[in-house]
Design a protein around this motif. Structure first.
Motif, PDB file in Angstrom:
ATOM      1  N   THR A  30       0.846  -1.189   0.000  1.00 32.86           N
ATOM      2  CA  THR A  30       0.000   0.000   0.000  1.00 32.86           C
ATOM      3  C   THR A  30       0.881   1.239   0.000  1.00 32.86           C
ATOM      4  O   THR A  30       1.859   1.313   0.739  1.00 32.86           O
ATOM      5  N   GLN A  31       0.525   2.210  -0.840  1.00 32.46           N
ATOM      6  CA  GLN A  31       1.326   3.431  -0.936  1.00 32.46           C
ATOM      7  C   GLN A  31       0.440   4.669  -0.844  1.00 32.46           C
ATOM      8  O   GLN A  31      -0.680   4.703  -1.366  1.00 32.46           O
ATOM      9  N   ASP A  50      -1.829   1.174  -7.436  1.00 35.91           N
ATOM     10  CA  ASP A  50      -2.529   2.446  -7.434  1.00 35.91           C
ATOM     11  C   ASP A  50      -2.355   3.126  -6.077  1.00 35.91           C
ATOM     12  O   ASP A  50      -2.383   2.471  -5.034  1.00 35.91           O
ATOM     13  N   LEU A  51      -2.175   4.430  -6.102  1.00 38.75           N
ATOM     14  CA  LEU A  51      -2.100   5.182  -4.855  1.00 38.75           C
ATOM     15  C   LEU A  51      -3.410   5.046  -4.086  1.00 38.75           C
ATOM     16  O   LEU A  51      -4.496   5.094  -4.670  1.00 38.75           O
ATOM     17  N   LYS A  52      -3.318   4.903  -2.770  1.00 41.91           N
ATOM     18  CA  LYS A  52      -4.507   4.761  -1.938  1.00 41.91           C
ATOM     19  C   LYS A  52      -4.961   6.079  -1.333  1.00 41.91           C
ATOM     20  O   LYS A  52      -6.143   6.276  -1.072  1.00 41.91           O
ATOM     21  N   ALA A  53      -4.013   6.982  -1.064  1.00 40.02           N
ATOM     22  CA  ALA A  53      -4.385   8.234  -0.414  1.00 40.02           C
ATOM     23  C   ALA A  53      -3.352   9.305  -0.698  1.00 40.02           C
ATOM     24  O   ALA A  53      -2.182   9.013  -0.957  1.00 40.02           O
ATOM     25  N   TYR A  74      -6.049   8.778 -10.690  1.00 41.86           N
ATOM     26  CA  TYR A  74      -6.659   7.881  -9.707  1.00 41.86           C
ATOM     27  C   TYR A  74      -7.939   8.522  -9.182  1.00 41.86           C
ATOM     28  O   TYR A  74      -7.946   9.155  -8.120  1.00 41.86           O
ATOM     29  N   PRO A  75      -9.058   8.382  -9.916  1.00 40.02           N
ATOM     30  CA  PRO A  75     -10.305   9.073  -9.546  1.00 40.02           C
ATOM     31  C   PRO A  75     -10.820   8.715  -8.149  1.00 40.02           C
ATOM     32  O   PRO A  75     -11.513   9.520  -7.524  1.00 40.02           O
ATOM     33  N   ALA A  76     -10.511   7.522  -7.676  1.00 33.56           N
ATOM     34  CA  ALA A  76     -10.994   7.086  -6.354  1.00 33.56           C
ATOM     35  C   ALA A  76     -10.005   7.418  -5.236  1.00 33.56           C
ATOM     36  O   ALA A  76     -10.166   6.970  -4.107  1.00 33.56           O
ATOM     37  N   LEU A  77      -8.974   8.203  -5.554  1.00 32.10           N
ATOM     38  CA  LEU A  77      -7.944   8.531  -4.581  1.00 32.10           C
ATOM     39  C   LEU A  77      -8.548   9.236  -3.365  1.00 32.10           C
ATOM     40  O   LEU A  77      -9.330  10.177  -3.493  1.00 32.10           O
TER      41      LEU A  77
END
Length: 218
Positions: A30-31, A50-53, A74-77
């Protein structure tokens, strides 16, 4: 966050030797990012998933310059921001937080500290032994209080009552590369910085005034 190993990579660039920090959980991969001060292309070669936050330390332009690049990719970031600044951010999944909140992203527990002073919405994020301080605290000094939205009394209380009381071994990762080294422990930072050795708020104000006068000579 017991027994979770993290890796921190710091990327310098942006408007004024800004830092964007990439935090990776070595087990889960996780990144997450601290601030959007450098282009996505700079970070992308180091992303395993994918970046998580994306954690925003404050909404001064140099810290969110490239935010739209990340939220478009990353639209859900999850964009973690001070509750009072949520309307200043476009794109991504806005996650307003307040002082004392704890947020967990892929096993990474993030402790949120609201540290107004340099700017009204300044946040610091503690992940394990790492403290991401934005423009509240640098290597060798505090942030400045010369712009709209800043307040020297608030900065004193934020730095002295929320940050300097943390364990001395805590390592700070600031928002700019302004010091003799990119990171430092709180204990060592107090030793090298007169601004972190004030005996009270009045003394801090005097030290800040002397610091600004010295800056004006250059």
């Amino acid at each position: 966050m017991p027994n979770i190993k993290i890796n921190i990579q710091s990327f310098r660039g942006g408007y004024d030797n800004n830092f964007t920090h990439l935090v990776s959980n070595q087990r889960t991969k996780t990144q997450l990012l601290i601030d959007a001060a450098v282009p996505l292309k700079t970070i992308q070669p180091f992303l395993e998933n994918d970046l998580k936050a994306l954690l925003i330390t404050h909404t001064h332009g140099d810290h969110i310059t490239y935010l739209s690049e990340y939220t478009k990719k990353y639209p859900a970031l999850n964009v973690i921001i001070f509750a009072g600044s949520a309307d200043r951010i476009n794109g991504g999944k806005i996650c307003p937080v307040k002082d004392g909140d704890s947020v967990t992203i892929g096993e990474l527990e993030i402790r949120v500290l609201h540290t107004p002073g340099h700017y009204f919405d300044s946040l610091c994020f503690k992940i394990g032994n790492a403290l991401f301080t934005g423009d509240t605290l640098f290597v060798g000094r505090t942030g400045r209080t010369i712009s709209a939205g800043s307040n020297i009394s608030q900065l004193y209380h934020s730095v002295y009552e929320k940050l300097l009381v943390l364990p001395g071994s805590t390592i700070i990762y600031p928002g700019h590369d302004y010091g003799p080294q990119p990171t430092i422990t709180i204990r060592e930072n107090i030793k090298i910085s007169p601004l972190l050795q004030a005996v009270n708020e009045g003394d801090f104000r005097r030290r800040m005034e002397a610091f600004e006068k010295q800056r004006n000579q250059y």
